[in-house]
Design an enzyme around this catalytic site. Structure first.
Site, short mmCIF file in Angstrom:
data_model
loop_
_atom_site.label_atom_id
_atom_site.label_comp_id
_atom_site.label_asym_id
_atom_site.label_seq_id
_atom_site.Cartn_x
_atom_site.Cartn_y
_atom_site.Cartn_z
N SER A 108 8.10 -3.08 6.23
CA SER A 108 6.66 -2.79 6.06
C SER A 108 5.80 -3.91 6.66
CB SER A 108 6.34 -2.65 4.57
OG SER A 108 4.95 -2.61 4.39
N SER A 140 2.71 -4.21 5.69
CA SER A 140 1.62 -4.43 4.73
C SER A 140 1.50 -5.89 4.27
CB SER A 140 1.79 -3.50 3.53
OG SER A 140 1.58 -2.16 3.95
N THR A 193 4.51 3.31 -1.01
CA THR A 193 4.83 4.05 0.20
C THR A 193 6.02 4.95 -0.05
OG1 THR A 193 5.16 3.80 2.58
CG2 THR A 193 6.24 2.17 1.18
N LYS A 206 5.03 8.07 -3.59
CA LYS A 206 3.60 8.35 -3.84
C LYS A 206 3.35 9.43 -4.89
CE LYS A 206 2.18 6.78 0.68
NZ LYS A 206 1.54 7.06 1.97
N ASN A 252 -1.44 6.06 -3.26
CA ASN A 252 -0.88 4.97 -2.44
C ASN A 252 -1.44 3.61 -2.84
OD1 ASN A 252 -3.47 4.87 -1.28
ND2 ASN A 252 -2.64 4.40 0.74
N ASP A 306 -5.07 6.80 2.16
CA ASP A 306 -4.48 7.26 3.42
C ASP A 306 -5.45 8.15 4.21
OD1 ASP A 306 -2.03 6.00 3.27
OD2 ASP A 306 -1.01 7.68 2.32
N GLY A 362 4.53 18.46 7.92
CA GLY A 362 4.95 17.67 6.76
C GLY A 362 4.15 18.05 5.53
N ALA A 363 4.75 17.82 4.37
CA ALA A 363 4.07 18.12 3.10
C ALA A 363 4.48 17.11 2.03
CB ALA A 363 4.43 19.54 2.65
N GLY A 409 4.15 12.83 0.64
CA GLY A 409 3.05 12.03 0.12
C GLY A 409 1.96 11.76 1.14
N GLY A 415 0.17 5.78 14.34
CA GLY A 415 -0.35 5.51 13.00
C GLY A 415 -0.70 4.07 12.71
P1 NAP Z 1 7.79 11.59 2.13
O1 NAP Z 1 6.92 11.83 0.95
O2 NAP Z 1 9.20 11.13 1.95
O3 NAP Z 1 7.76 12.96 2.99
C1 NAP Z 1 8.53 13.05 4.18
C2 NAP Z 1 8.12 14.30 4.95
O4 NAP Z 1 8.84 14.33 6.19
C3 NAP Z 1 8.46 15.60 4.22
O5 NAP Z 1 7.48 16.57 4.57
C4 NAP Z 1 9.82 15.96 4.83
O6 NAP Z 1 10.15 17.32 4.77
C5 NAP Z 1 9.60 15.56 6.27
N1 NAP Z 1 10.85 15.29 7.00
C6 NAP Z 1 11.71 14.27 6.79
N2 NAP Z 1 12.73 14.34 7.69
C7 NAP Z 1 12.50 15.44 8.46
C8 NAP Z 1 13.18 16.02 9.55
N3 NAP Z 1 14.32 15.50 10.05
N4 NAP Z 1 12.63 17.13 10.14
C9 NAP Z 1 11.48 17.65 9.67
N5 NAP Z 1 10.78 17.13 8.63
C10 NAP Z 1 11.28 16.04 8.03
O7 NAP Z 1 7.12 10.50 3.10
P2 NAP Z 1 5.56 10.23 3.31
O8 NAP Z 1 5.09 9.22 2.35
O9 NAP Z 1 4.89 11.56 3.36
O10 NAP Z 1 5.54 9.56 4.75
C11 NAP Z 1 5.74 10.33 5.95
C12 NAP Z 1 5.67 9.41 7.17
O11 NAP Z 1 4.32 8.96 7.35
C13 NAP Z 1 6.52 8.16 6.98
O12 NAP Z 1 7.32 7.94 8.13
C14 NAP Z 1 5.52 7.04 6.79
O13 NAP Z 1 5.95 5.80 7.33
C15 NAP Z 1 4.30 7.55 7.54
N6 NAP Z 1 3.04 7.03 6.94
C16 NAP Z 1 2.23 6.25 7.70
C17 NAP Z 1 1.05 5.78 7.16
C18 NAP Z 1 0.13 4.92 7.99
O14 NAP Z 1 -0.74 4.26 7.41
N7 NAP Z 1 0.26 4.92 9.29
C19 NAP Z 1 0.68 6.09 5.85
C20 NAP Z 1 1.53 6.91 5.11
C21 NAP Z 1 2.71 7.37 5.67
P3 NAP Z 1 10.89 17.95 3.46
O15 NAP Z 1 9.80 18.21 2.46
O16 NAP Z 1 11.54 19.16 3.98
O17 NAP Z 1 11.87 16.90 2.99
#
Ligand code: NAP
Length: 281
Positions: A15, A17, A62, A66, A87, A102, A127-128, A130, A241
């Site tokens: 991270s 952060s 993170t 979340k 978050n 976010d 995606g769906a 956090g 991002g």
């Molecule tokens: P999360 O809650 O674990 O959710 C992960 C999401 O990705 C779910 O929708 C999951 O689908 C999907 N997924 C995982 N592997 C996949 C694959 N091989 N093919 C298709 N879909 C897949 O994680 P999150 O907190 O939402 O974070 C998502 C991403 O955003 C992370 O990589 C994180 O680093 C990034 N992020 C960046 C920021 C920023 O400030 N830039 C902020 C927040 C998050 P399922 O529901 O089917 O498992």
């Protein structure tokens, strides 16, 4: 007892952060004690209680914590309630107050830093989890027209669409439907698929029109597959991002310390580092 801050996640070792909050602290003259804590979902509640007992005053959360953080809060802001995900945690007496920065972080990066007008954009959210939950309400508030939510696990896309409570504007769809959905003006990758690959191969170029902006919430190596797809498909704007990361951190910092830091210098420094990381080997 001195105040401590942390980011909880799993994994969290890479991270940025801690580095961002240290830079904000130097800039504002506020002494910041902020560290990364790796904790599995099943141990998060206990870890957070221990953190509070030892002077924990605020935390970021993170993936994949979340949604659990939301459940552990005593009260939450309106934007966290709409997201169903937290978050940013703020210690308030004996209670945890939850926020979600976010969405505002993403919208500020896209509009103020990248000059994108989000109004009336037909939007696809991949995606769906956090992060998707955090950004969806903010995108709707920023004036996008329709929001299509597509997720590997369809039930989670349905749940997110239901929670947003705007059936006329928000439509859950299956990954297999992507070819039939037509063109989008904004495509947001809020999945963590970059770490495993495979998502980009499922995205048809027919999603992309004349003025499509493609945005990956990931940055660094995790963003390479989606951003490469977006460039190959001819997207007008391609954004990772990193800017959102800095903006959501600044919003958290403001909640904890009452001062909003200037983000441009920190963003520029990380961009330089990210360029090195992306082009390495
Ligand atoms: P999360 O809650 O674990 O959710 C992960 C999401 O990705 C779910 O929708 C999951 O689908 C999907 N997924 C995982 N592997 C996949 C694959 N091989 N093919 C298709 N879909 C897949 O994680 P999150 O907190 O939402 O974070 C998502 C991403 O955003 C992370 O990589 C994180 O680093 C990034 N992020 C960046 C920021 C920023 O400030 N830039 C902020 C927040 C998050 P399922 O529901 O089917 O498992």
């Amino acid at each position: 007892m001195s105040k401590h801050y942390a980011v909880f996640g799993h994994p969290v070792a890479h991270s940025l952060s801690p580095r961002i909050h240290a830079a904000f602290g130097r800039q504002t003259g506020i002494a910041v004690d902020y560290r990364a804590v790796d904790v599995e979902p099943g141990h998060f509640a206990q870890a957070l209680a221990d953190f509070a007992a030892h002077g924990g005053a605020g935390a970021n959360v993170t993936l994949p914590l979340k949604l659990i953080a939301f459940e552990l809060c005593d009260d939450v802001t309106e934007r966290a309630r709409r997201a169903g995900a937290v978050n940013t945690l703020i210690r308030n007496g004996d209670a945890w107050h939850g926020d979600n920065t976010d969405g505002v972080g993403l919208v500020r990066d896209l509009t103020a830093r990248h000059g994108l007008d989000l109004r009336a954009r037909r939007t696809l959210l991949l995606g769906a989890g956090g992060a998707a939950r955090g950004v969806a309400p903010a995108l709707l508030d920023a004036g996008i027209s329709e929001l299509y939510v597509v997720n590997r696990t369809a039930a989670r896309a349905d749940a997110l669409a239901d929670a947003l409570g705007e059936p006329g504007r928000v439509h859950p769809r299956y990954l297999d439907d992507l070819r039939a959905l037509g063109e989008f003006d904004l495509i947001v990758n809020a999945t963590s698929a970059g770490r495993e690959g495979g998502l980009a191969a499922a995205l048809p170029h027919s999603l992309v029109g004349r003025r499509t902006a493609a945005v990956d919430l990931n940055y660094g190596e995790a963003a390479i597959p989606f951003l490469a797809w977006a460039r190959a498909a001819g997207c007008h704007d391609v954004v990772d991002g990193l800017g959102m990361l800095v903006e959501q951190a600044a919003e958290s910092f403001a909640r904890w310390h009452g001062v909003r830091p200037d983000t441009d210098a920190v963003y520029a420094e990380l961009r330089e580092r990210d360029a090195v990381l992306v082009t390495a080997d």
